[in-house]
Design an enzyme around this catalytic site. Structure first.
Site, PDB file in Angstrom:
ATOM      1  N   ASP A 182       0.779  -1.061  -0.110  1.00 24.52           N
ATOM      2  CA  ASP A 182       0.149  -0.262  -0.056  1.00 24.52           C
ATOM      3  C   ASP A 182       0.779   1.205   0.040  1.00 24.52           C
ATOM      4  O   ASP A 182       1.847   1.428   0.568  1.00 24.52           O
ATOM      5  CB  ASP A 182      -0.891  -0.149   1.203  1.00 24.52           C
ATOM      6  CG  ASP A 182      -2.127   0.978   0.899  1.00 24.52           C
ATOM      7  OD1 ASP A 182      -2.514   0.761  -0.160  1.00 24.52           O
ATOM      8  OD2 ASP A 182      -2.510   1.735   1.881  1.00 24.52           O
ATOM      9  N   LYS A 234      13.367   5.331 -12.519  1.00 29.00           N
ATOM     10  CA  LYS A 234      12.668   5.440 -11.391  1.00 29.00           C
ATOM     11  C   LYS A 234      12.766   4.275 -10.439  1.00 29.00           C
ATOM     12  O   LYS A 234      12.715   4.509  -9.211  1.00 29.00           O
ATOM     13  CB  LYS A 234      10.878   5.354 -12.106  1.00 29.00           C
ATOM     14  CG  LYS A 234       9.861   5.491 -10.608  1.00 29.00           C
ATOM     15  CD  LYS A 234       8.636   5.442 -11.194  1.00 29.00           C
ATOM     16  CE  LYS A 234       7.441   5.333 -10.030  1.00 29.00           C
ATOM     17  NZ  LYS A 234       6.469   5.258 -10.220  1.00 29.00           N
TER      18      LYS A 234
HETATM   19  P1  IMP Z   1      -2.588   1.759  -3.560  1.00 29.84           P
HETATM   20  O1  IMP Z   1      -2.724   0.886  -5.047  1.00 29.84           O
HETATM   21  O2  IMP Z   1      -3.601   1.511  -2.872  1.00 29.84           O
HETATM   22  O3  IMP Z   1      -1.324   1.576  -3.025  1.00 29.84           O
HETATM   23  O4  IMP Z   1      -2.586   3.255  -3.933  1.00 29.84           O
HETATM   24  C1  IMP Z   1      -1.679   3.632  -4.369  1.00 29.84           C
HETATM   25  C2  IMP Z   1      -2.005   5.162  -4.908  1.00 29.84           C
HETATM   26  O5  IMP Z   1      -1.088   6.093  -4.562  1.00 29.84           O
HETATM   27  C3  IMP Z   1      -1.844   5.127  -6.470  1.00 29.84           C
HETATM   28  O6  IMP Z   1      -3.358   5.012  -6.960  1.00 29.84           O
HETATM   29  C4  IMP Z   1      -1.351   6.565  -6.750  1.00 29.84           C
HETATM   30  O7  IMP Z   1      -2.160   7.723  -6.797  1.00 29.84           O
HETATM   31  C5  IMP Z   1      -0.295   6.850  -5.495  1.00 29.84           C
HETATM   32  N1  IMP Z   1       0.997   6.280  -5.725  1.00 29.84           N
HETATM   33  C6  IMP Z   1       1.463   5.063  -5.249  1.00 29.84           C
HETATM   34  N2  IMP Z   1       2.805   5.084  -5.623  1.00 29.84           N
HETATM   35  C7  IMP Z   1       2.806   5.679  -6.533  1.00 29.84           C
HETATM   36  C8  IMP Z   1       3.977   6.019  -7.417  1.00 29.84           C
HETATM   37  O8  IMP Z   1       5.196   5.549  -7.616  1.00 29.84           O
HETATM   38  N3  IMP Z   1       3.907   7.208  -8.397  1.00 29.84           N
HETATM   39  C9  IMP Z   1       2.731   7.888  -8.521  1.00 29.84           C
HETATM   40  N4  IMP Z   1       1.811   7.599  -7.761  1.00 29.84           N
HETATM   41  C10 IMP Z   1       1.891   6.658  -6.806  1.00 29.84           C
END
Ligand code: IMP
Length: 195
Positions: free
Chosen positions: A69, A173
């Site tokens: 997350d 990245k």
């Molecule tokens: P998750 O999938 O619940 O972990 O949500 C992560 C959210 O955080 C993503 O939908 C992005 O909006 C943001 N996020 C997390 N990691 C990145 C990254 O490496 N680049 C840009 N946005 C990120």
């Protein structure tokens, strides 16, 4: 060892496979398995949500699972969007909607807009729970730039760079990202577990 990555996010999927595949670890995402299960992210922390995702998918497949997350924390917004990063502009919003909302909220605040990405990664195989956390510090730009990556990449300039994350190639990245830091550490822990 075959491992399922509990994600539907193709951006994350590419990044994490790039880091973990090899060394006898083979990663499959939910997308590869044709599974579009929705995992409710009801936790209050990155850690809780990461474990929730891993446990939900482990209960379905009973094979080792990795999950993460992650999100963006902006100092001038008291750490928002934080755990709400994915849906910051509302249910079913796009990455672009989220970026616009952030830029609007920062519009009247003085630069620099200090921020950091956080990634909490976990591995769960029914017995062992392994964890690792990674961070990437930087600032939020005024105007989005770049086509690579996903999410907030077009509005985030990493510390020491003059380009947004979306202007960097995936390999670049992956050298510095919060996700790469977390999953590299997690990989070491998984390999140790295998003995
Ligand atoms: P998750 O999938 O619940 O972990 O949500 C992560 C959210 O955080 C993503 O939908 C992005 O909006 C943001 N996020 C997390 N990691 C990145 C990254 O490496 N680049 C840009 N946005 C990120």
């Amino acid at each position: 060892m075959k491992i399922i990555f509990a994600t539907q996010n193709q951006g994350k999927n590419k990044e994490v496979k790039n880091i973990l595949n090899g060394n006898s670890l083979e990663v499959y995402s939910l997308y590869d398995l044709g599974n579009n299960i929705e995992i409710e992210e009801t936790g209050n922390t990155f850690k809780e949500n990461a474990f929730l995702k891993a446990k939900t998918i482990y209960d379905v497949y009973k094979v080792p699972v990795i999950a993460d997350d992650s999100g963006l924390e902006i100092e001038q917004l008291d750490g928002r969007p934080g755990v709400f990063s994915a849906r910051y502009a509302g249910e079913n919003c796009t990455f672009d909607d989220n970026n616009k909302k952030v830029l609007k909220e920062l519009e009247d605040k003085p630069e620099p807009h200090n921020a950091r990405f956080v990634c909490h990664a976990v591995f769960y195989d029914g017995d062992n729970l392994l964890e690792a956390v990674g961070y990437l510090k930087g600032v939020i730009t005024k105007t989005p730039a770049g086509e690579h990556g996903f999410g907030y990449d077009p509005i985030f300039i990493p510390e020491g760079y003059d380009k947004t994350l979306a202007e960097l190639e995936l390999e670049e990245k992956n050298k510095i990202s919060h996700r790469s830091m977390a999953f590299k550490e997690l990989k070491e822990k998984i390999l140790k577990l295998k003995g």
